[in-house]
Design a protein around this motif. Structure first.
Motif, PDB file in Angstrom:
ATOM      1  N   GLU A 161     -43.832  35.342 -13.305  1.00 32.11           N
ATOM      2  CA  GLU A 161     -43.049  36.363 -13.184  1.00 32.11           C
ATOM      3  C   GLU A 161     -41.082  36.479 -12.911  1.00 32.11           C
ATOM      4  O   GLU A 161     -40.650  37.289 -13.609  1.00 32.11           O
ATOM      5  CB  GLU A 161     -42.932  36.965 -11.024  1.00 32.11           C
ATOM      6  N   ALA A 162     -41.098  34.859 -12.869  1.00 32.37           N
ATOM      7  CA  ALA A 162     -39.222  34.442 -12.634  1.00 32.37           C
ATOM      8  C   ALA A 162     -39.720  35.069 -14.338  1.00 32.37           C
ATOM      9  O   ALA A 162     -38.207  35.012 -14.795  1.00 32.37           O
ATOM     10  CB  ALA A 162     -39.417  33.144 -12.959  1.00 32.37           C
ATOM     11  N   LEU A 163     -40.072  34.115 -15.558  1.00 33.60           N
ATOM     12  CA  LEU A 163     -40.059  34.613 -16.883  1.00 33.60           C
ATOM     13  C   LEU A 163     -40.064  36.752 -17.335  1.00 33.60           C
ATOM     14  O   LEU A 163     -39.648  36.207 -18.239  1.00 33.60           O
ATOM     15  CB  LEU A 163     -41.343  34.222 -17.699  1.00 33.60           C
TER      16      LEU A 163
ATOM     17  N   PHE B  60     -41.214  22.032 -15.016  1.00 31.09           N
ATOM     18  CA  PHE B  60     -40.174  22.628 -13.754  1.00 31.09           C
ATOM     19  C   PHE B  60     -41.458  23.003 -12.943  1.00 31.09           C
ATOM     20  O   PHE B  60     -42.144  23.390 -12.876  1.00 31.09           O
ATOM     21  CB  PHE B  60     -39.926  23.865 -14.700  1.00 31.09           C
ATOM     22  N   ALA B  61     -40.502  22.784 -12.021  1.00 30.90           N
ATOM     23  CA  ALA B  61     -41.286  22.923 -10.892  1.00 30.90           C
ATOM     24  C   ALA B  61     -40.543  24.099 -10.179  1.00 30.90           C
ATOM     25  O   ALA B  61     -39.632  24.572  -9.822  1.00 30.90           O
ATOM     26  CB  ALA B  61     -40.799  21.888  -9.557  1.00 30.90           C
ATOM     27  N   VAL B  62     -42.175  25.314  -9.735  1.00 35.52           N
ATOM     28  CA  VAL B  62     -41.074  26.332  -9.368  1.00 35.52           C
ATOM     29  C   VAL B  62     -40.307  26.536  -7.723  1.00 35.52           C
ATOM     30  O   VAL B  62     -39.326  27.113  -6.981  1.00 35.52           O
ATOM     31  CB  VAL B  62     -42.013  27.626  -9.040  1.00 35.52           C
ATOM     32  N   LYS B  63     -40.730  25.176  -6.927  1.00 35.34           N
ATOM     33  CA  LYS B  63     -39.508  25.319  -5.871  1.00 35.34           C
ATOM     34  C   LYS B  63     -38.203  25.229  -6.194  1.00 35.34           C
ATOM     35  O   LYS B  63     -37.356  24.991  -4.975  1.00 35.34           O
ATOM     36  CB  LYS B  63     -40.069  23.658  -4.944  1.00 35.34           C
ATOM     37  N   ASP B  64     -37.798  24.605  -7.674  1.00 35.60           N
ATOM     38  CA  ASP B  64     -36.517  24.376  -7.713  1.00 35.60           C
ATOM     39  C   ASP B  64     -35.961  25.653  -7.698  1.00 35.60           C
ATOM     40  O   ASP B  64     -34.534  25.374  -8.347  1.00 35.60           O
ATOM     41  CB  ASP B  64     -36.813  23.193  -8.837  1.00 35.60           C
ATOM     42  N   GLY B  65     -36.718  26.958  -8.586  1.00 34.34           N
ATOM     43  CA  GLY B  65     -35.354  27.634  -8.322  1.00 34.34           C
ATOM     44  C   GLY B  65     -35.368  28.017  -9.419  1.00 34.34           C
ATOM     45  O   GLY B  65     -36.011  27.672 -10.703  1.00 34.34           O
ATOM     46  N   TRP B  66     -34.060  29.020  -9.491  1.00 33.19           N
ATOM     47  CA  TRP B  66     -34.060  29.500 -11.322  1.00 33.19           C
ATOM     48  C   TRP B  66     -33.173  28.524 -11.982  1.00 33.19           C
ATOM     49  O   TRP B  66     -33.134  28.537 -12.858  1.00 33.19           O
ATOM     50  CB  TRP B  66     -33.289  30.652 -11.366  1.00 33.19           C
TER      51      TRP B  66
ATOM     52  N   PHE C  82     -35.471  33.920  -6.615  1.00 34.22           N
ATOM     53  CA  PHE C  82     -36.725  33.296  -7.727  1.00 34.22           C
ATOM     54  C   PHE C  82     -38.331  34.233  -6.855  1.00 34.22           C
ATOM     55  O   PHE C  82     -38.640  33.729  -5.571  1.00 34.22           O
ATOM     56  CB  PHE C  82     -36.582  32.075  -7.372  1.00 34.22           C
ATOM     57  N   PRO C  83     -39.158  34.356  -7.477  1.00 35.59           N
ATOM     58  CA  PRO C  83     -40.449  35.273  -6.955  1.00 35.59           C
ATOM     59  C   PRO C  83     -41.099  34.071  -6.242  1.00 35.59           C
ATOM     60  O   PRO C  83     -41.129  32.388  -6.842  1.00 35.59           O
ATOM     61  CB  PRO C  83     -40.594  35.308  -8.602  1.00 35.59           C
ATOM     62  N   ARG C  84     -41.459  34.203  -5.375  1.00 35.91           N
ATOM     63  CA  ARG C  84     -42.308  33.244  -4.513  1.00 35.91           C
ATOM     64  C   ARG C  84     -44.003  34.031  -4.298  1.00 35.91           C
ATOM     65  O   ARG C  84     -44.374  35.303  -3.451  1.00 35.91           O
ATOM     66  CB  ARG C  84     -42.030  33.154  -3.118  1.00 35.91           C
ATOM     67  N   ILE C  85     -45.018  33.880  -5.158  1.00 35.94           N
ATOM     68  CA  ILE C  85     -46.283  34.428  -5.609  1.00 35.94           C
ATOM     69  C   ILE C  85     -47.256  33.806  -4.578  1.00 35.94           C
ATOM     70  O   ILE C  85     -47.346  32.444  -5.380  1.00 35.94           O
ATOM     71  CB  ILE C  85     -46.532  35.303  -6.314  1.00 35.94           C
ATOM     72  N   ASN C  86     -47.350  34.301  -3.656  1.00 38.65           N
ATOM     73  CA  ASN C  86     -48.711  33.153  -3.400  1.00 38.65           C
ATOM     74  C   ASN C  86     -50.408  32.982  -4.054  1.00 38.65           C
ATOM     75  O   ASN C  86     -51.033  33.889  -3.631  1.00 38.65           O
ATOM     76  CB  ASN C  86     -49.460  33.129  -1.462  1.00 38.65           C
ATOM     77  N   ASP C  87     -50.426  32.344  -4.855  1.00 36.86           N
ATOM     78  CA  ASP C  87     -51.275  32.064  -5.849  1.00 36.86           C
ATOM     79  C   ASP C  87     -52.590  31.899  -5.115  1.00 36.86           C
ATOM     80  O   ASP C  87     -53.657  32.915  -4.936  1.00 36.86           O
ATOM     81  CB  ASP C  87     -51.329  31.153  -6.750  1.00 36.86           C
ATOM     82  N   GLY C  88     -52.854  31.203  -3.941  1.00 38.98           N
ATOM     83  CA  GLY C  88     -54.209  30.996  -3.334  1.00 38.98           C
ATOM     84  C   GLY C  88     -55.001  32.392  -2.298  1.00 38.98           C
ATOM     85  O   GLY C  88     -55.837  32.803  -2.643  1.00 38.98           O
ATOM     86  N   GLU C  89     -53.636  32.861  -1.958  1.00 41.61           N
ATOM     87  CA  GLU C  89     -53.868  33.825  -1.094  1.00 41.61           C
ATOM     88  C   GLU C  89     -54.275  34.822  -1.970  1.00 41.61           C
ATOM     89  O   GLU C  89     -55.175  35.547  -1.470  1.00 41.61           O
ATOM     90  CB  GLU C  89     -52.624  34.402   0.318  1.00 41.61           C
ATOM     91  N   ALA C  90     -53.870  35.131  -3.224  1.00 40.70           N
ATOM     92  CA  ALA C  90     -54.433  36.429  -4.215  1.00 40.70           C
ATOM     93  C   ALA C  90     -55.342  36.181  -4.336  1.00 40.70           C
ATOM     94  O   ALA C  90     -56.363  37.100  -5.024  1.00 40.70           O
ATOM     95  CB  ALA C  90     -53.028  36.048  -5.146  1.00 40.70           C
TER      96      ALA C  90
END
Length: 263
Positions: free
Chosen positions: A31-33, A199-205, A222-230
């Motif tokens: 989503e960030a890309l 790149f670690a998504v926790k580091d943001g934009w 910055f998008p935060r999508i929970n892959d596990g729940e999805a």
């Protein structure tokens, strides 16, 4: 894993190869890309499970042509299929693209390779749930009435062949920290140092924007999508869908037999 598959946009320049393993924030990264590159992103997990059947069937064909062995002809066919499948996308992320980096570099020699990362132990624990959901023995039967998803068990088997080829013994289930580390080692071998970004998504934009030479989006978190729940939601939905279709099939067959019983 995103909530819905992406649609290709003709004329879009392919710019990023997402080399991070599944469960390293690939959905948030995708989503960030999409925001930064202003174009659709091909997230493998989403496209193969929620997209039209051609998505998963083509990926099965690509993997079969490359792993565990390949010929000059089968590799050429796989590269052509990849080019067709990713046409109209700005990037590709998640499996199987994360294990097709050398092939994708042949097609897109100017693309940046970005590997999403996380704590290896946390990744190992996260992969346990994904593996259990994807390898349940009764999936072959339950998913059979669902177009596209009926090919899912075969797709998982092709992914297994990819992992074993790339990571050796570390590519066998269950996935462990060693699997994660072997993937990082492999990337460093097949990608020029100046082309590979971790790149670690926790580091943001900021680090992502710096790698891509893009300004940090204003007023966009910055998008935060929970892959596990999805993944859990998808698994439940597809299993329910399969069971309902089997009930309809059985009920329809039963109704068709009633006239025969009274003859």
């Amino acid at each position: 894993m995103g909530n819905q598959p992406s649609t290709p946009k003709p004329g879009t320049e392919f710019q990023v190869i997402g080399a991070g393993l599944s469960r390293t924030g690939t959905a948030s990264f995708s989503e960030a890309l999409r925001i930064l590159l202003d174009g659709p992103v091909y997230h493998g997990g989403t496209q193969t499970t929620l997209g039209p059947p051609v998505e998963i069937k083509t990926m099965i064909q690509i993997l079969a042509n490359l792993f565990p062995g390949r010929t000059e002809t089968s590799e050429k066919e796989a590269l052509q299929l990849l080019k067709e499948r990713f046409s109209g996308y700005a990037a590709a992320t998640d499996a199987p693209a994360s294990g097709l980096v050398p092939e994708l570099l042949k097609i897109y020699p100017d693309a940046k390779v970005i590997c999403t990362v996380r704590d290896p132990k946390a990744w190992e624990k996260s992969m346990e749930g994904v593996t259990n959901a994807a390898t349940m023995g009764f999936l072959n039967v339950i998913l059979l009435p669902i177009p596209g998803m009926r090919h899912f068990p075969d797709y998982i088997n092709k992914l297994r062949a990819q992992w074993r080829t790339l990571y050796g013994e570390a590519g066998k289930e269950p996935m462990t920290v060693e699997t994660y580390e072997r993937h990082i080692e492999w990337l460093k071998k097949v990608v020029p140092e100046d082309r590979l970004v971790f790149f670690a998504v926790k580091d943001g934009w900021e680090p992502l924007c710096k790698a891509l030479g893009k300004p940090v989006p204003k007023d966009i978190p910055f998008p935060r999508i929970n892959d596990g729940e999805a993944i859990q939601r998808l698994a439940k939905r597809k299993l329910t869908q399969g069971l309902i279709r089997w009930l309809i099939i059985i009920a329809t067959a039963g109704l068709a037999l009633i006239p025969m019983i009274w003859v």
